[in-house]
Every structure is written in C-alpha cells, then in structure tokens.
Design an enzyme around this catalytic site. Structure first.
Site, PDB file in Angstrom:
ATOM      1  N   GLY A  30       0.814  -1.212   0.000  1.00  0.00           N
ATOM      2  CA  GLY A  30       0.000   0.000   0.000  1.00  0.00           C
ATOM      3  C   GLY A  30       0.845   1.259   0.000  1.00  0.00           C
ATOM      4  CG  PHE A  31       0.170   6.130   0.594  1.00  0.00           C
ATOM      5  CD1 PHE A  31       1.276   6.723   0.008  1.00  0.00           C
ATOM      6  CD2 PHE A  31      -0.534   6.855   1.548  1.00  0.00           C
ATOM      7  CE1 PHE A  31       1.687   7.998   0.375  1.00  0.00           C
ATOM      8  CE2 PHE A  31      -0.137   8.126   1.916  1.00  0.00           C
ATOM      9  CZ  PHE A  31       0.978   8.697   1.337  1.00  0.00           C
TER      10      PHE A  31
ATOM     11  CG  ASP B 269      -1.067  -5.604   0.237  1.00  0.00           C
ATOM     12  OD1 ASP B 269      -2.227  -5.723  -0.205  1.00  0.00           O
ATOM     13  OD2 ASP B 269      -0.590  -4.524   0.626  1.00  0.00           O
TER      14      ASP B 269
ATOM     15  CB  THR C  73      -6.507  -0.767  -1.420  1.00  0.00           C
ATOM     16  OG1 THR C  73      -5.922  -1.128  -0.158  1.00  0.00           O
ATOM     17  CG2 THR C  73      -8.025  -0.820  -1.306  1.00  0.00           C
ATOM     18  N   GLY C  74      -3.669  -2.388  -2.231  1.00  0.00           N
ATOM     19  CA  GLY C  74      -2.233  -2.284  -2.472  1.00  0.00           C
ATOM     20  C   GLY C  74      -1.905  -2.566  -3.929  1.00  0.00           C
TER      21      GLY C  74
ATOM     22  CB  ALA D 105      -0.944   1.636  11.082  1.00  0.00           C
TER      23      ALA D 105
ATOM     24  CE1 TYR E  39      -9.016   2.625   8.494  1.00  0.00           C
ATOM     25  CE2 TYR E  39      -9.513   4.822   9.310  1.00  0.00           C
ATOM     26  CZ  TYR E  39      -8.596   3.886   8.858  1.00  0.00           C
ATOM     27  OH  TYR E  39      -7.265   4.209   8.786  1.00  0.00           O
TER      28      TYR E  39
ATOM     29  CE  LYS F  72      -6.953   1.173  11.029  1.00  0.00           C
ATOM     30  NZ  LYS F  72      -5.649   0.532  10.806  1.00  0.00           N
TER      31      LYS F  72
END
Length: 348
Positions: A38-39, A59, A63-64, A140, A171, A175
């Site tokens: 990913g980003f 991964d 989205t990666g 994260a 989300y 988290k």
C-alpha cells in the site's frame, strides 16, 4: 533461511531475480509489514530494506499495488506473500508492522464488514503471531479514533466523539477495537506493543482513485476538471508528508518497551480545505474551478494533532512543509496520469 511454513510457500513471490540485485548485507531483523504494497506500507518496506533488514511484505492486494513494491525487487532480502490477515498465518519474525486496512472512506466503505474483520480479526491473528514468536508488534491506528472532535487540538488522552453506526464506523470502531486488543495482549500475554494514531498523510504512491482530499484535488487539477469541495471548505485538516510519517513509525518501533502509545503522528500545521484547494491550483497552474457539494455524514469539522508526546519521547517533528510535499506529490501523479494516457492511446 526458511521463514515460511510449507502451507504458504506457493504464495511466496520471490522478487530478487534481477541480475543487478543488491548484494546481501548482514541481516539485522526479520520484519513483517502487513499492507506492505500500500501507500504507507511500500514506503516503510523501502526504508527497512535500506537499513539492512529482511522484510516480508504481506498484502491481499485489495488496494495495495504491485507497482509500489516493484522497485524493491533489487533487494535479495525482500519477500512478498499474497495473503489476507483475516486468515491466520505463521511466520518466524522479530517485528510486525500492521498496516493492513483500506484507509480512504470510499475503499473501506465499499465492504464495511470486511473492513471491521480486517481491523479486529486481523489484529487478533497478528497478535497471536506476536505472542507465539515473542515479536514486537506495531499497530497503525488513526486520528479517526477521535471522530468529530470536541477537543482541539487532539491529545492522546481524548476519548473521542465517534458515531458507532454511521458510514465511517466500520473503520473508526474497528481501529478502536484493535487498540483495545493490543493493550489487552500486552497486559495478559506480555506482548510488546506500539500504537500510533495517524493524521492525514499524503505523498507519492497514493492511488489516483484513493478518494482522499489531497489525491482528489491533485488529480482533478491535473485533468483540468472541477475541484470538488464537500461543505463550505472551512473544515480543517493537518497534512503530513509520507516521509515524515514513516520516520515516526521507525522511531516508535525502536523506542523502549515502556512507550506503548498511543502516539499521535501528524503535521500540526492546520489548513482549511479551501486553502488546500487554492494551493493545489497554484502549484499545478490549473484552470480548474471549485465546486461545492454537501458535506458527507460524520465528516469531521476539524483535525489537528497535539504531537507533544512524539516530540518529547521520540524527538520527532515533521520536516516537510505543505508546498514542498504537494510539489513532490503532484510530480508523482503527473507521471502516473501521463503513463495511463500513453497506455490507453496504445490500445486504440
């Protein structure tokens, strides 16, 4: 050296086939980075590899992007596993960075149940792995923990103002639950845990369809399309360049075990969304016009991190200002869009 169970050998992608591969250096640690394509994950993998570590990038590529990690194939200490952390996995590792979860609203809202499973079940699987292997593990987390905050700037002790059943809740609450699990595994199993809360981050390797404000504005400006502002543009964000954020990750992971976090990481300089749009238009010399649409449900009115803890304990402060970071990001997107245009033309 065999780091993988036989069950996962067939999914292992060896990406060190180039003849100009870098010579093997003395390995310091074996480090697992989930969401590594990913980003953020690809930047983290790159930094860890350059420091001489062996890096396992895991991964599911929802989205990666494989192109994000393609340049890393020159390292013979880099491995890739195509795997979803919702399913258990067993690896021999010294450290784990858990970055696996879509972070932009369009992506995590596309399959909210899977998002929650990634945050909760995925975290459980990785914490079990850390407990078995005696590995230090990094989570994260996110400034979304604070919801639409009533305390400004946001400090780590603030409990937040979060809607538990809104469109962003998969989300936000996922988290929050992950943070709870990390602290419980520390208390019950003695796992060494590290938690960061990430504020808005931008930079090269964001997807053009990422859906977050910086990528949206830049892509729209480069294409000469209208720039879409949701609401009146007075809502604020604090934008941190990716290199600064990744530096904070590594500093926290290397800190004493007693510093568990959560630790805010973000740029404390605050901008309105309208100011961001104006800066993007200026830097791209775009003729795009600004149009306004209704504000999405539960969109926070303001965000700015208090980074006193990171500064005191990690000696960390962001170094890249918004104009400099945007310029680098614009160059990246300009290249991506140019390649896409050429590839489409070749197909005609």
């Amino acid at each position: 050296m065999n780091y993988f169970r036989n069950d996962f050998k067939k999914t292992l992608l060896n990406v060190h086939e180039d003849r100009d591969a870098l010579p093997r250096r003395s390995i310091q640690k074996s480090i697992l980075v989930t969401g590594g394509a990913g980003f953020l994950g690809s930047h983290l993998c790159e930094l860890l590899l350059s420091a001489g570590h062996e890096v396992i990038c895991l991964d599911n590529f929802s989205t990666g992007l494989r192109r994000n990690i393609a340049p890393l194939k020159r390292y013979d200490t880099f491995r890739v596993i195509a795997h979803d952390i919702v399913d258990p996995i067993d690896l021999e590792v010294d450290e784990i960075y858990n970055l696996a979860c879509p972070a932009s609203p369009p992506h995590y809202q596309a399959d909210p149940i899977q998002t929650t499973k990634t945050c909760v079940i995925g975290s459980l699987n990785l914490l079990d792995l850390a407990a078995r292997r005696g590995a230090r593990i990094f989570q994260a987390s996110t400034s979304e923990i604070y919801g639409d905050p009533q305390v400004h700037p946001q400090v780590e002790s603030y409990w937040g103002n979060v809607n538990s059943f809104g469109p962003r809740s998969c989300y936000d609450e996922g988290k929050r639950c992950a943070e709870t699990l990390f602290f419980d595994y520390q208390k019950v199993h003695g796992v060494e845990t590290k938690i960061v809360r990430i504020f808005n981050t931008y930079g090269p390797r964001m997807r053009p369809d990422d859906g977050r404000v910086v990528s949206n504005f830049i892509v729209q400006a480069l294409k000469g399309e209208n720039i879409t502002i949701y609401g009146d543009g007075s809502q604020t964000r604090s934008f941190c360049f990716v290199d600064d954020l990744i530096d904070g990750f590594v500093r926290l992971m290397g800190s004493p075990a007693s510093l568990t976090g959560p630790v805010n990481l973000g740029n404390p300089t605050e901008f309105t969304i309208g100011e961001l749009a104006d800066e993007v238009i200026r830097l791209t010399n775009s003729r795009s016009k600004i149009v306004r649409l209704p504000l999405p449900v539960d969109d926070p009115r303001q965000r700015r991190p208090d980074i006193s803890l990171a500064t005191k304990e990690l000696g960390w402060r962001p170094k890249v200002n918004l104009a400099e970071g945007l310029a680098q990001t614009i160059r990246y997107f300009d290249g991506v869009l140019s390649r896409s245009t050429r590839e489409n033309a070749e197909l005609v």
